[in-house]
Design a protein around this motif. Structure first.
Motif, mmCIF file in Angstrom:
data_model
loop_
_atom_site.group_PDB
_atom_site.id
_atom_site.type_symbol
_atom_site.label_atom_id
_atom_site.label_comp_id
_atom_site.label_asym_id
_atom_site.label_seq_id
_atom_site.Cartn_x
_atom_site.Cartn_y
_atom_site.Cartn_z
ATOM 1 N N ALA A 23 0.969 -1.200 0.053
ATOM 2 C CA ALA A 23 -0.053 -0.041 -0.100
ATOM 3 C C ALA A 23 0.869 1.434 -0.050
ATOM 4 O O ALA A 23 0.611 2.236 -0.729
ATOM 5 C CB ALA A 23 -1.051 -0.115 1.248
ATOM 6 N N GLY A 25 3.751 3.252 -1.160
ATOM 7 C CA GLY A 25 4.416 3.533 -2.330
ATOM 8 C C GLY A 25 4.700 4.991 -2.738
ATOM 9 O O GLY A 25 4.427 5.975 -2.093
ATOM 10 N N ASN A 28 1.914 7.471 -1.965
ATOM 11 C CA ASN A 28 1.656 7.990 -0.449
ATOM 12 C C ASN A 28 2.707 9.227 -0.489
ATOM 13 O O ASN A 28 2.496 10.139 0.134
ATOM 14 C CB ASN A 28 2.089 7.179 0.478
ATOM 15 N N TYR A 104 4.648 2.282 -13.660
ATOM 16 C CA TYR A 104 4.971 2.732 -12.266
ATOM 17 C C TYR A 104 6.373 2.096 -12.269
ATOM 18 O O TYR A 104 7.238 2.836 -11.681
ATOM 19 C CB TYR A 104 4.258 1.817 -11.329
ATOM 20 N N THR A 235 -3.773 4.098 -3.561
ATOM 21 C CA THR A 235 -2.950 3.994 -2.491
ATOM 22 C C THR A 235 -2.906 3.036 -1.349
ATOM 23 O O THR A 235 -2.244 2.431 -0.833
ATOM 24 C CB THR A 235 -3.218 5.393 -1.577
ATOM 25 N N ILE A 242 -4.314 -7.560 -5.331
ATOM 26 C CA ILE A 242 -3.051 -7.949 -4.468
ATOM 27 C C ILE A 242 -3.545 -8.422 -3.127
ATOM 28 O O ILE A 242 -3.296 -9.272 -2.698
ATOM 29 C CB ILE A 242 -2.420 -6.470 -4.224
ATOM 30 N N SER A 331 5.603 -2.581 -5.903
ATOM 31 C CA SER A 331 5.535 -3.273 -7.357
ATOM 32 C C SER A 331 5.767 -4.912 -7.109
ATOM 33 O O SER A 331 4.948 -5.481 -7.834
ATOM 34 C CB SER A 331 6.481 -2.731 -8.360
ATOM 35 N N LEU A 334 2.420 -6.755 -6.975
ATOM 36 C CA LEU A 334 1.512 -7.012 -8.123
ATOM 37 C C LEU A 334 2.314 -8.099 -8.955
ATOM 38 O O LEU A 334 1.561 -8.941 -9.412
ATOM 39 C CB LEU A 334 1.356 -5.703 -9.120
HETATM 40 N N1 PFF Z 1 -0.241 1.633 -3.214
HETATM 41 C C1 PFF Z 1 0.585 1.795 -4.156
HETATM 42 C C2 PFF Z 1 1.065 3.119 -3.992
HETATM 43 O O1 PFF Z 1 0.497 4.027 -3.481
HETATM 44 O O2 PFF Z 1 2.198 3.749 -4.626
HETATM 45 C C3 PFF Z 1 0.291 1.628 -5.765
HETATM 46 C C4 PFF Z 1 0.770 0.383 -6.332
HETATM 47 C C5 PFF Z 1 1.248 0.522 -7.448
HETATM 48 C C6 PFF Z 1 0.637 -0.928 -5.764
HETATM 49 C C7 PFF Z 1 1.892 -0.676 -8.272
HETATM 50 C C8 PFF Z 1 1.090 -1.775 -6.497
HETATM 51 C C9 PFF Z 1 1.526 -1.944 -7.724
HETATM 52 F F1 PFF Z 1 2.054 -2.775 -8.054
#
Ligand code: PFF
Length: 520
Positions: A23, A25, A28, A104, A235, A242, A331, A334
């Motif tokens: 969460a 990353g 935030n 990302y 976020t 996931i 990342s 995911l």
């Molecule tokens: N929760 C992550 C963040 O706030 O940056 C977003 C995220 C991006 C989660 C890519 C998972 C991912 F693979």
């Protein structure tokens, strides 16, 4: 060929660190501050908190509950909950999240490039030959960024970041747990150092003043609500599949309501203190952030850090290391969810699946890192990769996550029955959910998301699709349509193909069982 055993978390702490690491990353640290600034600073907290309680926490419970109950990754868990259509939703969510993760990771590759720059060249004026710009035309950080993204070096950084992802998920929960136990606490420590530095700077509290002075006018603007709702999904890593996957590795008796509260609380408090750190940092140097997430990350923050009286390099290195680690722990979640989805559904072995996911993902990320200059005036995004990133982000972030959230609620709420899920969650939870959970999942959340999406589509049609972009789009409407079509083919079509293959496999298995039975 026997199936490999599924992963399990060694400890509850391991799970909480992994889920909160997913969460916490870039969302935030930089995206929240950029969105908060764009959407009325202090006033953004109101739609944000409403989104957290109305959408975030119930959907978090839904995803954890489904994964934990069926003990399978997202697509198969959704199949068990709501049949073939449910499975399609599972793949759609994962594929949309894969698009997000591809760009990302490109952004993480740029973060890695900027981290290297923080040791020296990021702070110096430089020319940008690819755009024909002399040294001093742009600010130091802008020229560093455009130099970086217009060279092929970033492709190499992309490969490094994907390699790191592959290594972390290679042994599944075992290796993920080891990594998050070190890096998630470190992220908190780095953030605390930054916040102390921000607040002890002269005038540092001016930023806080802005952050906590609400401009209530903006709340009348539905775009602010769409921004807050998408931000909450992003976020909390919801609509990515996931949380279901991570919860499927938990022991049978674990408590999903308390897990949902703990993860949401950790994530949102990190976001909150990150907002304070970034606003304090920027406003003590009177830097007003351009309201865009990427420019915040790569232009505005380095400008703020560069204005430090002492320790410019040190804090620069600290900040970009923090971003890189926070991004990586997201990342990997995911990559694990995608890999685990394929492994659970098709009974394949982990290692080849991880390799294939990483290779395909890296190809996608390389596309977003393409350095070909398409607009030397920089009025548009400048390079092809950046333009594509901006357009895909528009669909996958602002629409894809909300669509997945809507479909999850509809299928679990109506096909499986929200009450069934609630009873399953309650069985092992100290805090008991009541019927209001069912009402949220069946009615409130789907209606709220539909209204927001309806409004967004309407705005899209009336302002030519410019809203929501980091950079001004100019004359690239053909590319806009091409990206929209590719996104639909990849997510909707891809999910159809995967669901179809899985159905075929099930049929074969069933007829083999019948044949085997007849032979007996
Ligand atoms: N929760 C992550 C963040 O706030 O940056 C977003 C995220 C991006 C989660 C890519 C998972 C991912 F693979």
């Amino acid at each position: 060929m026997g199936q490999e055993p599924r992963g399990v978390w060694k400890s509850k702490l391991g799970f909480i660190l992994a889920a909160s690491g997913s969460a916490i990353g870039l969302g935030n640290i930089v995206f929240f501050s950029a969105n908060a600034y764009r959407f009325g600073a202090g006033a953004f907290y109101i739609p944000y908190l409403i989104a957290l309680f109305v959408l975030g926490i119930p959907v978090m419970m839904l995803e954890l509950g489904v994964g934990h109950h069926y003990r399978r990754a997202f697509p198969e868990a959704m199949y068990m909950a709501a049949g073939v259509k449910g499975e399609w939703v599972g793949w759609f969510g994962l594929l949309n999240a894969a698009v997000i993760t591809m760009y990302y990771i490109t952004i993480l590759a740029w973060v890695l490039g900027t981290l290297i720059g923080a040791f020296g060249s990021l702070w110096q004026a430089s020319a940008v030959p690819a755009f024909g710009l002399e040294a001093g035309t742009l600010s130091n950080s802008m020229s560093y960024f455009f130099n970086m993204i217009s060279r092929y070096d970033t492709v190499f950084y992309v490969l490094i970041v994907w390699l790191l992802n592959g290594i972390v998920v290679w042994w599944g929960t075992k290796s993920i747990e080891r990594v998050v136990k070190v890096f998630v606490p470190l992220m908190w420590l780095f953030m605390i150092v930054l916040i102390v530095r921000g607040l002890t700077l002269e005038n540092g509290s001016n930023g806080l003043y802005l952050l906590f002075t609400p401009d209530f006018e903006v709340m009348k603007n539905p775009q602010v609500w769409q921004g807050a709702f998408s931000q909450i999904f992003f976020t909390l890593s919801l609509g990515f599949g996931i949380m279901a996957t991570y919860a499927s590795y938990l022991p049978k008796d674990s408590d999903q309501t308390s897990n949902a509260f703990t993860i949401s609380f950790l994530n949102c408090s990190f976001e909150f203190i990150a907002g304070i750190a970034i606003f304090a940092l920027l406003f003590c140097f009177a830097i007003v952030p351009n309201a865009s997430t990427l420019s915040m990350t790569f232009f505005v923050i380095p400008e703020g850090l560069g204005a430090f009286p002492v320790g410019v390099k040190l804090f620069g290195i600290l900040f970009y290391t923090l971003l890189l680690t926070a991004g990586l722990t997201s990342s990997v979640s995911l990559v694990e969810a995608l890999g685990s989805g394929v492994i659970d559904r098709f009974g394949l072995r982990r290692r080849p699946v991880v390799i294939i996911v990483c290779i395909l993902g890296a190809i996608g990320s390389v596309i977003f890192a393409l350095p070909k200059v398409i607009d030397p005036t920089l009025a548009n995004d400048g390079t092809l990769g950046l333009t594509l990133l901006d357009l895909f982000d528009h669909w996958a972030f602002s629409y894809g996550l909300l669509i997945c959230g809507f479909l999850e609620c509809v299928f679990v709420g109506w096909v499986l029955g929200a009450d069934k899920l609630r009873k399953s969650i309650n069985k092992t939870s100290r805090y008991q959910l009541n019927i209001s959970f069912d009402i949220m999942i069946k009615y409130v959340i789907p209606i709220v998301i539909l209204v927001i999406l309806g409004y967004a589509i309407n705005t899209e049609a009336s302002d030519g699709g410019v809203y929501g972009h980091d950079f001004v789009m100019g004359e690239q409407s053909n590319m806009h349509i091409l990206v929209l079509v590719s996104w639909i083919i990849f997510t909707v079509g891809g999910a159809l193909i995967l669901t179809g293959i899985a159905a075929q496999k099930r049929k074969k298995k069933a007829s083999a069982l019948v044949d085997g039975g007849a032979g007996n």
